[in-house]
Design a protein around this motif. Structure first.
Motif, PDB file in Angstrom:
ATOM      1  N   THR A   1      35.956  12.921 -15.854  1.00  0.00           N
ATOM      2  CA  THR A   1      36.588  12.265 -16.991  1.00  0.00           C
ATOM      3  C   THR A   1      35.572  11.635 -17.931  1.00  0.00           C
ATOM      4  O   THR A   1      35.783  11.626 -19.130  1.00  0.00           O
ATOM      5  CB  THR A   1      37.597  11.188 -16.532  1.00  0.00           C
ATOM      6  OG1 THR A   1      36.933  10.267 -15.680  1.00  0.00           O
ATOM      7  CG2 THR A   1      38.771  11.810 -15.838  1.00  0.00           C
ATOM      8  N   SER A   2      34.461  11.137 -17.427  1.00  0.00           N
ATOM      9  CA  SER A   2      33.480  10.538 -18.322  1.00  0.00           C
ATOM     10  C   SER A   2      32.812  11.599 -19.184  1.00  0.00           C
ATOM     11  O   SER A   2      32.489  11.355 -20.330  1.00  0.00           O
ATOM     12  CB  SER A   2      32.448   9.727 -17.554  1.00  0.00           C
ATOM     13  OG  SER A   2      31.714  10.552 -16.687  1.00  0.00           O
ATOM     14  N   SER A   3      32.613  12.811 -18.639  1.00  0.00           N
ATOM     15  CA  SER A   3      32.029  13.869 -19.457  1.00  0.00           C
ATOM     16  C   SER A   3      33.035  14.363 -20.487  1.00  0.00           C
ATOM     17  O   SER A   3      32.658  14.790 -21.575  1.00  0.00           O
ATOM     18  CB  SER A   3      31.540  15.021 -18.579  1.00  0.00           C
ATOM     19  OG  SER A   3      32.620  15.667 -17.963  1.00  0.00           O
TER      20      SER A   3
ATOM     21  N   ARG B   1      43.720  14.507 -29.537  1.00  0.00           N
ATOM     22  CA  ARG B   1      44.548  13.338 -29.209  1.00  0.00           C
ATOM     23  C   ARG B   1      45.890  13.341 -29.943  1.00  0.00           C
ATOM     24  O   ARG B   1      46.922  13.060 -29.347  1.00  0.00           O
ATOM     25  CB  ARG B   1      43.787  12.047 -29.499  1.00  0.00           C
ATOM     26  CG  ARG B   1      42.684  11.772 -28.485  1.00  0.00           C
ATOM     27  CD  ARG B   1      41.971  10.457 -28.752  1.00  0.00           C
ATOM     28  NE  ARG B   1      42.863   9.315 -28.767  1.00  0.00           N
ATOM     29  CZ  ARG B   1      43.252   8.647 -27.675  1.00  0.00           C
ATOM     30  NH1 ARG B   1      42.823   9.013 -26.506  1.00  0.00           N
ATOM     31  NH2 ARG B   1      44.057   7.607 -27.777  1.00  0.00           N
TER      32      ARG B   1
ATOM     33  N   ILE C   1      42.161   8.585 -22.121  1.00  0.00           N
ATOM     34  CA  ILE C   1      40.706   8.405 -22.219  1.00  0.00           C
ATOM     35  C   ILE C   1      40.266   8.164 -23.627  1.00  0.00           C
ATOM     36  O   ILE C   1      40.930   8.325 -24.564  1.00  0.00           O
ATOM     37  CB  ILE C   1      39.916   9.613 -21.625  1.00  0.00           C
ATOM     38  CG1 ILE C   1      40.298  10.922 -22.307  1.00  0.00           C
ATOM     39  CG2 ILE C   1      40.146   9.695 -20.158  1.00  0.00           C
ATOM     40  CD1 ILE C   1      39.448  12.082 -21.866  1.00  0.00           C
TER      41      ILE C   1
ATOM     42  N   ARG D   1      35.433  12.414 -21.793  1.00  0.00           N
ATOM     43  CA  ARG D   1      35.721  11.304 -22.698  1.00  0.00           C
ATOM     44  C   ARG D   1      34.909  11.418 -23.987  1.00  0.00           C
ATOM     45  O   ARG D   1      35.391  11.101 -25.065  1.00  0.00           O
ATOM     46  CB  ARG D   1      35.418   9.977 -21.998  1.00  0.00           C
ATOM     47  CG  ARG D   1      35.746   8.759 -22.820  1.00  0.00           C
ATOM     48  CD  ARG D   1      35.447   7.470 -22.086  1.00  0.00           C
ATOM     49  NE  ARG D   1      36.205   7.409 -20.851  1.00  0.00           N
ATOM     50  CZ  ARG D   1      35.669   7.205 -19.646  1.00  0.00           C
ATOM     51  NH1 ARG D   1      34.379   7.032 -19.517  1.00  0.00           N
ATOM     52  NH2 ARG D   1      36.430   7.159 -18.578  1.00  0.00           N
ATOM     53  N   ASP D   2      33.677  11.884 -23.883  1.00  0.00           N
ATOM     54  CA  ASP D   2      32.791  11.977 -25.034  1.00  0.00           C
ATOM     55  C   ASP D   2      32.847  13.337 -25.719  1.00  0.00           C
ATOM     56  O   ASP D   2      32.123  13.567 -26.674  1.00  0.00           O
ATOM     57  CB  ASP D   2      31.351  11.685 -24.595  1.00  0.00           C
ATOM     58  CG  ASP D   2      31.202  10.294 -24.007  1.00  0.00           C
ATOM     59  OD1 ASP D   2      31.940   9.384 -24.444  1.00  0.00           O
ATOM     60  OD2 ASP D   2      30.366  10.115 -23.114  1.00  0.00           O
ATOM     61  N   ASN D   3      33.699  14.231 -25.245  1.00  0.00           N
ATOM     62  CA  ASN D   3      33.763  15.581 -25.770  1.00  0.00           C
ATOM     63  C   ASN D   3      34.553  15.607 -27.082  1.00  0.00           C
ATOM     64  O   ASN D   3      35.674  15.096 -27.158  1.00  0.00           O
ATOM     65  CB  ASN D   3      34.408  16.499 -24.724  1.00  0.00           C
ATOM     66  CG  ASN D   3      34.267  17.936 -25.097  1.00  0.00           C
ATOM     67  OD1 ASN D   3      34.897  18.384 -26.043  1.00  0.00           O
ATOM     68  ND2 ASN D   3      33.445  18.647 -24.362  1.00  0.00           N
ATOM     69  N   LYS D   4      33.995  16.244 -28.099  1.00  0.00           N
ATOM     70  CA  LYS D   4      34.636  16.287 -29.417  1.00  0.00           C
ATOM     71  C   LYS D   4      35.915  17.111 -29.420  1.00  0.00           C
ATOM     72  O   LYS D   4      36.861  16.786 -30.120  1.00  0.00           O
ATOM     73  CB  LYS D   4      33.652  16.836 -30.443  1.00  0.00           C
ATOM     74  CG  LYS D   4      32.511  15.900 -30.729  1.00  0.00           C
ATOM     75  CD  LYS D   4      31.557  16.464 -31.746  1.00  0.00           C
ATOM     76  CE  LYS D   4      30.406  15.498 -31.956  1.00  0.00           C
ATOM     77  NZ  LYS D   4      29.463  15.978 -32.951  1.00  0.00           N
TER      78      LYS D   4
ATOM     79  N   GLN E   1      38.574  14.861 -27.887  1.00  0.00           N
ATOM     80  CA  GLN E   1      38.911  13.771 -28.810  1.00  0.00           C
ATOM     81  C   GLN E   1      39.743  14.263 -29.988  1.00  0.00           C
ATOM     82  O   GLN E   1      40.659  13.573 -30.436  1.00  0.00           O
ATOM     83  CB  GLN E   1      37.639  13.082 -29.306  1.00  0.00           C
ATOM     84  CG  GLN E   1      36.943  12.246 -28.258  1.00  0.00           C
ATOM     85  CD  GLN E   1      37.825  11.110 -27.772  1.00  0.00           C
ATOM     86  OE1 GLN E   1      38.519  10.457 -28.537  1.00  0.00           O
ATOM     87  NE2 GLN E   1      37.791  10.888 -26.466  1.00  0.00           N
TER      88      GLN E   1
END
Length: 106
Positions: free
Chosen positions: A46-48, A59, A106, A50-53, A56
């Motif tokens: 999930t952290s990898s 959403r 996220i 979370r920063d993925n364009k 994002q």
């Protein structure tokens, strides 16, 4: 004679209590270790993401998908779902609704 029996009984009970305690500790250590490994793998995934364009950008589509109970499926959401399943194979078994909710979280 009764003193000997009492002493033997006390010794057996002491040994049994120690065996149960060590068994309990080993079992809980195993369970905690397995949960930690699962948590670490999920956290890394999930952290990898979370920063993925791509994720994002999806959403808004994910919000529409969740609000419409799956009736509205945007292109960005479809792209993000495919990307998530490719990048995090352990999440491949999750449903589209679960992943859409995760994107919103996220």
């Amino acid at each position: 004679m009764s003193r000997l029996r009492l002493l033997c009984t006390a010794a057996v009970l002491t040994l049994a209590a120690n065996a149960n305690a060590s068994s309990f500790i080993m079992t809980t250590d195993s369970i905690v270790g397995a949960l930690k490994a699962t948590s670490d793998a999920t956290s890394d995934a999930t952290s990898s993401l979370r920063d993925n364009k791509v994720v994002q950008a999806a959403r808004d589509d994910a919000a529409s998908f969740v609000a419409s109970e799956g009736a509205i499926r945007g292109v960005k959401l479809e792209s993000a779902l495919a990307h998530i399943r490719q990048q995090a194979p352990q999440l491949a078994i999750a449903t589209d609704a679960q992943l859409a909710q995760a994107i919103l979280a996220i």
